[in-house]
Design a protein around this motif. Structure first.
Motif, PDB file in Angstrom:
ATOM      1  N   GLY A  66      60.768  13.681 -31.585  1.00  0.00           N
ATOM      2  CA  GLY A  66      62.216  13.578 -31.611  1.00  0.00           C
ATOM      3  C   GLY A  66      62.697  12.651 -30.514  1.00  0.00           C
ATOM      4  N   ALA A  67      63.537  11.682 -30.865  1.00  0.00           N
ATOM      5  CA  ALA A  67      64.024  10.726 -29.878  1.00  0.00           C
ATOM      6  C   ALA A  67      64.953  11.395 -28.868  1.00  0.00           C
ATOM      7  CB  ALA A  67      64.718   9.558 -30.576  1.00  0.00           C
ATOM      8  N   VAL A  68      65.719  12.382 -29.293  1.00  0.00           N
ATOM      9  CA  VAL A  68      66.494  13.247 -28.396  1.00  0.00           C
ATOM     10  C   VAL A  68      66.244  14.662 -28.898  1.00  0.00           C
ATOM     11  CG1 VAL A  68      68.769  13.914 -27.546  1.00  0.00           C
ATOM     12  CG2 VAL A  68      68.268  11.493 -27.961  1.00  0.00           C
ATOM     13  N   HIS A  69      65.758  15.533 -28.013  1.00  0.00           N
ATOM     14  CA  HIS A  69      65.375  16.877 -28.456  1.00  0.00           C
ATOM     15  C   HIS A  69      65.626  17.884 -27.335  1.00  0.00           C
ATOM     16  CE1 HIS A  69      62.859  20.195 -29.888  1.00  0.00           C
ATOM     17  NE2 HIS A  69      63.001  19.653 -31.085  1.00  0.00           N
ATOM     18  N   ALA A  87      73.820   7.938 -25.449  1.00  0.00           N
ATOM     19  CA  ALA A  87      73.419   6.985 -24.408  1.00  0.00           C
ATOM     20  C   ALA A  87      71.901   6.914 -24.291  1.00  0.00           C
ATOM     21  CB  ALA A  87      74.050   7.366 -23.067  1.00  0.00           C
ATOM     22  N   PHE A  88      71.233   8.074 -24.309  1.00  0.00           N
ATOM     23  CA  PHE A  88      69.771   8.064 -24.229  1.00  0.00           C
ATOM     24  C   PHE A  88      69.175   7.414 -25.470  1.00  0.00           C
ATOM     25  CE2 PHE A  88      65.525   9.618 -25.000  1.00  0.00           C
ATOM     26  CZ  PHE A  88      64.920   9.369 -23.785  1.00  0.00           C
ATOM     27  N   ASP A  89      69.670   7.780 -26.643  1.00  0.00           N
ATOM     28  CA  ASP A  89      69.160   7.227 -27.896  1.00  0.00           C
ATOM     29  C   ASP A  89      69.328   5.709 -27.935  1.00  0.00           C
ATOM     30  OD1 ASP A  89      68.041   8.165 -30.552  1.00  0.00           O
ATOM     31  OD2 ASP A  89      69.739   6.964 -31.257  1.00  0.00           O
ATOM     32  N   ASP A  90      70.471   5.215 -27.482  1.00  0.00           N
ATOM     33  CA  ASP A  90      70.706   3.766 -27.449  1.00  0.00           C
ATOM     34  C   ASP A  90      69.768   3.084 -26.457  1.00  0.00           C
ATOM     35  OD1 ASP A  90      72.728   4.002 -29.349  1.00  0.00           O
ATOM     36  OD2 ASP A  90      74.346   3.935 -27.869  1.00  0.00           O
ATOM     37  N   TRP A  91      69.576   3.692 -25.285  1.00  0.00           N
ATOM     38  CA  TRP A  91      68.668   3.130 -24.282  1.00  0.00           C
ATOM     39  C   TRP A  91      67.252   3.065 -24.845  1.00  0.00           C
ATOM     40  CZ3 TRP A  91      64.201   4.647 -21.914  1.00  0.00           C
ATOM     41  CH2 TRP A  91      63.796   3.914 -20.799  1.00  0.00           C
ATOM     42  N   LEU A  92      66.814   4.158 -25.463  1.00  0.00           N
ATOM     43  CA  LEU A  92      65.474   4.205 -26.043  1.00  0.00           C
ATOM     44  C   LEU A  92      65.323   3.124 -27.114  1.00  0.00           C
ATOM     45  CD1 LEU A  92      62.799   5.922 -26.108  1.00  0.00           C
ATOM     46  CD2 LEU A  92      63.838   7.146 -28.020  1.00  0.00           C
ATOM     47  N   HIS A  93      66.300   3.015 -27.992  1.00  0.00           N
ATOM     48  CA  HIS A  93      66.270   1.998 -29.044  1.00  0.00           C
ATOM     49  C   HIS A  93      66.131   0.600 -28.442  1.00  0.00           C
ATOM     50  CE1 HIS A  93      67.373  -0.283 -32.621  1.00  0.00           C
ATOM     51  NE2 HIS A  93      68.211  -0.939 -31.845  1.00  0.00           N
ATOM     52  N   ASP A  94      66.968   0.287 -27.472  1.00  0.00           N
ATOM     53  CA  ASP A  94      66.942  -1.052 -26.873  1.00  0.00           C
ATOM     54  C   ASP A  94      65.591  -1.358 -26.234  1.00  0.00           C
ATOM     55  OD1 ASP A  94      69.551  -1.337 -27.726  1.00  0.00           O
ATOM     56  OD2 ASP A  94      70.433  -1.060 -25.726  1.00  0.00           O
ATOM     57  N   THR A 142      60.613  -1.810 -34.668  1.00  0.00           N
ATOM     58  CA  THR A 142      61.715  -1.999 -35.596  1.00  0.00           C
ATOM     59  C   THR A 142      62.256  -0.623 -35.948  1.00  0.00           C
ATOM     60  OG1 THR A 142      60.656  -3.963 -36.537  1.00  0.00           O
ATOM     61  CG2 THR A 142      62.379  -2.917 -37.854  1.00  0.00           C
ATOM     62  N   ALA A 143      63.564  -0.463 -35.880  1.00  0.00           N
ATOM     63  CA  ALA A 143      64.173   0.810 -36.254  1.00  0.00           C
ATOM     64  C   ALA A 143      64.171   0.945 -37.769  1.00  0.00           C
ATOM     65  CB  ALA A 143      65.593   0.906 -35.714  1.00  0.00           C
ATOM     66  N   LEU A 144      63.659   2.067 -38.257  1.00  0.00           N
ATOM     67  CA  LEU A 144      63.699   2.370 -39.684  1.00  0.00           C
ATOM     68  C   LEU A 144      64.909   3.225 -40.034  1.00  0.00           C
ATOM     69  CD1 LEU A 144      59.954   3.302 -40.279  1.00  0.00           C
ATOM     70  CD2 LEU A 144      61.097   1.157 -40.850  1.00  0.00           C
ATOM     71  N   HIS A 145      65.293   4.075 -39.091  1.00  0.00           N
ATOM     72  CA  HIS A 145      66.386   5.012 -39.333  1.00  0.00           C
ATOM     73  C   HIS A 145      66.929   5.476 -37.992  1.00  0.00           C
ATOM     74  CE1 HIS A 145      68.620   8.261 -41.274  1.00  0.00           C
ATOM     75  NE2 HIS A 145      68.268   8.993 -40.240  1.00  0.00           N
ATOM     76  N   SER A 154      68.385  13.587 -32.197  1.00  0.00           N
ATOM     77  CA  SER A 154      68.225  12.252 -32.771  1.00  0.00           C
ATOM     78  C   SER A 154      67.092  12.260 -33.785  1.00  0.00           C
ATOM     79  CB  SER A 154      67.909  11.224 -31.685  1.00  0.00           C
ATOM     80  OG  SER A 154      67.585   9.977 -32.288  1.00  0.00           O
ATOM     81  N   MET A 155      67.365  11.696 -34.948  1.00  0.00           N
ATOM     82  CA  MET A 155      66.384  11.613 -36.024  1.00  0.00           C
ATOM     83  C   MET A 155      65.845  10.189 -36.157  1.00  0.00           C
ATOM     84  SD  MET A 155      66.577  14.722 -36.706  1.00  0.00           S
ATOM     85  CE  MET A 155      65.549  14.917 -38.139  1.00  0.00           C
ATOM     86  N   ALA A 156      65.905   9.418 -35.090  1.00  0.00           N
ATOM     87  CA  ALA A 156      65.482   8.016 -35.113  1.00  0.00           C
ATOM     88  C   ALA A 156      64.013   7.895 -35.507  1.00  0.00           C
ATOM     89  CB  ALA A 156      65.711   7.381 -33.748  1.00  0.00           C
TER      90      ALA A 156
END
Length: 162
Positions: A66-69, A87-94, A142-145, A154-156
Motif C-alpha cells: 500500500g502506497a499509504v497505509h 502529500a505523501f502519495d504525491d511525493w512517492l509518485h514523483d 510508470t503509474a498504472l493507477h 492509497s491504491m496506487a
C-alpha cells in the motif's frame, strides 16, 4: 542471501488478492517471498536486485502493499484523502517516476508525513523489492493507477519496464 521454502504456509492476502483480480480464471504457479523481518528499505532493494535475474526467465515479479497505509486513519465512510496522505502519495509518485531511489530509501526523513503514512513499514517494503528488481541503476516507474479508498488508503499501482 539465504532462503528456504516453507511448504506449509499458504499465500498471504497480499499475494492471492491481487492475483485473483488480475488472473481470475487462471491457475498459475506462485512463489510468495516473505519480507525481511529486520530488513531496512535498502535491504529490500538488495533483495529485489537478488531476484532481478528471474525477469530474464519471464517470471512476473509482483509486489503488493500500500502506497499509504495507516489503519488508524481510515474513514470508513470514504471522502477525500487527508492532506497528509495526498502529500505523501504525491511525493512517492514523483520519486518513483523520476527514478530517485536514494530519496525513496530514505523516505522517513525526506517524505512529508512518511511515518504517518506508514506507522509500520510492512505495507511499503514490497515496493522496495520491486524497485530493486526493476533495475540495477535508477529505475523509473510508470503509474498504472492512483486513487484512495476509505479516505486515507492509497491504491496506487506502478510498473517498471526493463
Amino acid at each position: 542471501m539465504d532462503a528456504e521454502l516453507d511448504g506449509q504456509r499458504g499465500l498471504d492476502h497480499g499475494a492471492w488478492n491481487p492475483l485473483l483480480l488480475i488472473y481470475p480464471q487462471h491457475h498459475i504457479p506462485v512463489v510468495q517471498l516473505s519480507l525481511l523481518s529486520q530488513g531496512s528499505t535498502a535491504d529490500h532493494v538488495a533483495l529485489g536486485k537478488a531476484i532481478a535475474p528471474l525477469r530474464d526467465r519471464q517470471v512476473l515479479i509482483l509486489a503488493s502493499g500500500g502506497a499509504v497505509h495507516n489503519l488508524r486513519q481510515i474513514n470508513w465512510q470514504g471522502g477525500p484523502a487527508p492532506d497528509w496522505a495526498q502529500a505523501f502519495d504525491d511525493w512517492l509518485h514523483d520519486r518513483l517516476v523520476e527514478g530517485d531511489t536514494k530519496s525513496l530509501i530514505d523516505y522517513r526523513q525526506k517524505a512529508p508525513g512518511g511515518a504517518l503514512a506508514h506507522p509500520s513499514e510492512d505495507h511499503l517494503l514490497p515496493l522496495f523489492v520491486a524497485l530493486g528488481a526493476a533495475s540495477i541503476g535508477e529505475a523509473k516507474a510508470t503509474a498504472l493507477h492512483r486513487s484512495f479508498a476509505h479516505g486515507s488508503l492509497s491504491m496506487a499501482a506502478y510498473r517498471w519496464n526493463g
